[in-house]
Structures are given as C-alpha cells and as structure tokens.
Design a protein around this motif. Sequence first.
Motif, PDB file in Angstrom:
ATOM      1  N   TYR A 248       0.800  -1.220   0.000  1.00 12.63           N
ATOM      2  CA  TYR A 248       0.000   0.000   0.000  1.00 12.63           C
ATOM      3  C   TYR A 248       0.834   1.272   0.000  1.00 12.63           C
ATOM      4  N   ARG A 249       2.137   1.142   0.188  1.00 13.35           N
ATOM      5  CA  ARG A 249       2.991   2.324   0.172  1.00 13.35           C
ATOM      6  C   ARG A 249       3.776   2.460  -1.125  1.00 13.35           C
ATOM      7  N   THR A 250       3.601   1.509  -2.039  1.00  8.51           N
ATOM      8  CA  THR A 250       4.313   1.554  -3.311  1.00  8.51           C
ATOM      9  C   THR A 250       3.784   2.689  -4.187  1.00  8.51           C
ATOM     10  N   ASP A 251       4.700   3.468  -4.726  1.00  7.56           N
ATOM     11  CA  ASP A 251       4.350   4.494  -5.697  1.00  7.56           C
ATOM     12  C   ASP A 251       4.254   3.811  -7.063  1.00  7.56           C
ATOM     13  N   LEU A 252       3.019   3.554  -7.518  1.00  8.09           N
ATOM     14  CA  LEU A 252       2.828   2.783  -8.739  1.00  8.09           C
ATOM     15  C   LEU A 252       3.345   3.512  -9.973  1.00  8.09           C
ATOM     16  N   PHE A 253       3.282   4.832  -9.983  1.00 13.44           N
ATOM     17  CA  PHE A 253       3.809   5.588 -11.112  1.00 13.44           C
ATOM     18  C   PHE A 253       5.329   5.450 -11.183  1.00 13.44           C
ATOM     19  N   LYS A 254       5.949   5.516 -10.019  1.00 13.38           N
ATOM     20  CA  LYS A 254       7.399   5.380  -9.964  1.00 13.38           C
ATOM     21  C   LYS A 254       7.817   3.952 -10.334  1.00 13.38           C
ATOM     22  N   LEU A 255       7.026   2.977  -9.884  1.00  9.60           N
ATOM     23  CA  LEU A 255       7.299   1.579 -10.211  1.00  9.60           C
ATOM     24  C   LEU A 255       7.176   1.346 -11.721  1.00  9.60           C
ATOM     25  N   TYR A 256       6.125   1.915 -12.309  1.00  8.06           N
ATOM     26  CA  TYR A 256       5.922   1.782 -13.753  1.00  8.06           C
ATOM     27  C   TYR A 256       7.105   2.382 -14.515  1.00  8.06           C
TER      28      TYR A 256
END
Length: 281
Positions: A248-256
Amino acid sequence: MKKEAVVLNSLPYYFLDDYGILIEDLEIKGEASEAYIEYNRRYLENLNNELLPFYAKEMPDVVNEEKLENYYRAQGFTELILKVTEKCNFRCKYCVYSDYYPYTTSYGSADMTFETAKKAIDLYMKQVERQRYFVLNKIPFIAFYGGEPLLDFELVKDVIEYVKTQYGDYNVIFTVTTNGLPLEDQQIANFLKKHNVIICLSLDGYPENHDRNRIRADGRPSYDTILSIIHKSFLDYPLIYTLCCIDYRTDLFKLYDFYNNNDRINGGIYHISCGLAEYLT
C-alpha cells in the motif's frame, strides 16, 4: 505504528504505516476467537465466490480414487517443487514465514536430503513417463524453492546432475526462486547459467520500494548488492526474470517508470513479472 482502524467486510483492520501492511484487529472488544472465526468464514465465502467460474470445468472428485487417478493420468502434474531448505538470509516483511502471519510456519533450519529429493524426482518422472502416452512431448519442470534454496546449493547441484544423468532424454527444465544474494558466488552463478536454469529473482522495483521490505537477516538493505550481481553476471543471460511485489505504500507511477525504463524489451536489463502481494494477515 497503528493508525485508526478501518473496516473491511465488516471486520476491523489496522494500517501499519511503518510497513505498509494491513493487519486484522482480532483483539477488539476482547472477542478475538469470535472475530477470527468470522474472518475465516468470510474468507472462505469470498474464496468460494472467486472460484465459482472454475467449477464448471472437468475437475477430479477428490474422494473418488478412480476419478482422481484418471484425471492425473490425462492431465499430469504441472511441475515438481522441491522445498530445498527452511533457511533464509533475508527477513522480508511480507514473507509468509514472517512474524506478520502468526498462523503459519516460520523460518527454520531444516534442509531437504538428497535421498528425499531423489525419491520425489523418481516418482515425478514416473508420472511424466506415463503422461507421455496421453500428452506427447510433455516437458517436465523441476523448481527449487525455500526458504532461500541456493543456501543449499550442493543439493540443487546434486539434483540437477542426477536428473541430467538419469533422465537426460526428457529435456527437464529447471527453475529457482531466489532473493539473489547467493548469486554473488560466481560458482553458483556459472553453474546455473551452464545448465540453463530459469532464475526467478525477487526485485521490488525502485530502490526505496525494494529496501523497505526486502531486508537481510541482519537488517541491512539489499538493493544495491542485487543490482551489482545482475550487472556482473547476468546482463547477457536470457533466462533471468524479476518478481515484483507491491504494497500500500508503493508508488505505482514510480514503479511503472522503473520497469518501463529497465525492461529488456525497452532496452533495459530486466525481464519483468510484477505481481501484487496482498498483505492481509
């Protein structure tokens, strides 16, 4: 640190901000056992609903030995998974063996013996041989799992050499799921590459996301070491893939952006397989 409880499926949960996970509050109002029973009931109910689309498929009757035998004679086993060891040199915060899952097993010190592995392999290969009467050219898969399976590299090595010697005509495919740290040993890295072992490497994307959860047993981060191992030994190896978990703390935009810029398809260095780890204990 616990925040204010949230309610999911009429049950209370706390969000642990330090770790990005949700945990059940089974102690609320002193009704731990009742809450636990209710949670399990709802979990099974939801699981049943999720599986409903598959019920129409031809599946074996688990209480009918003849139907079960006929099913596996025709369908076979997908792969043989060997749990090489209970040991691990990491203490990932979302791991099922961690302290956040109190109703499951924890880390141990037991290793699989070669005798046990050999019995499992011989039984599996006997099933594969029978299967080939129904499915031509069936390819056997043998997977190494743990704990961290490469902590017992000698067993992995012995198993691969045994299979190559005894079942060389079957073109067995080997896979290993690893946190990557043992691959720092060049002997291990070279052996796996020599035998075309598919390496499933846990890497949770960008550095902050990875090091927040994937820490070593002594508490140190692991991202920089894993990246240096990839650059040193596996840039040209086509059979290494990363497995990514998010919370829940993952930055999905940054991960992408991380994977979009680094995936080999786009000129990067990683083969990507990204999955959601649901941290509901």
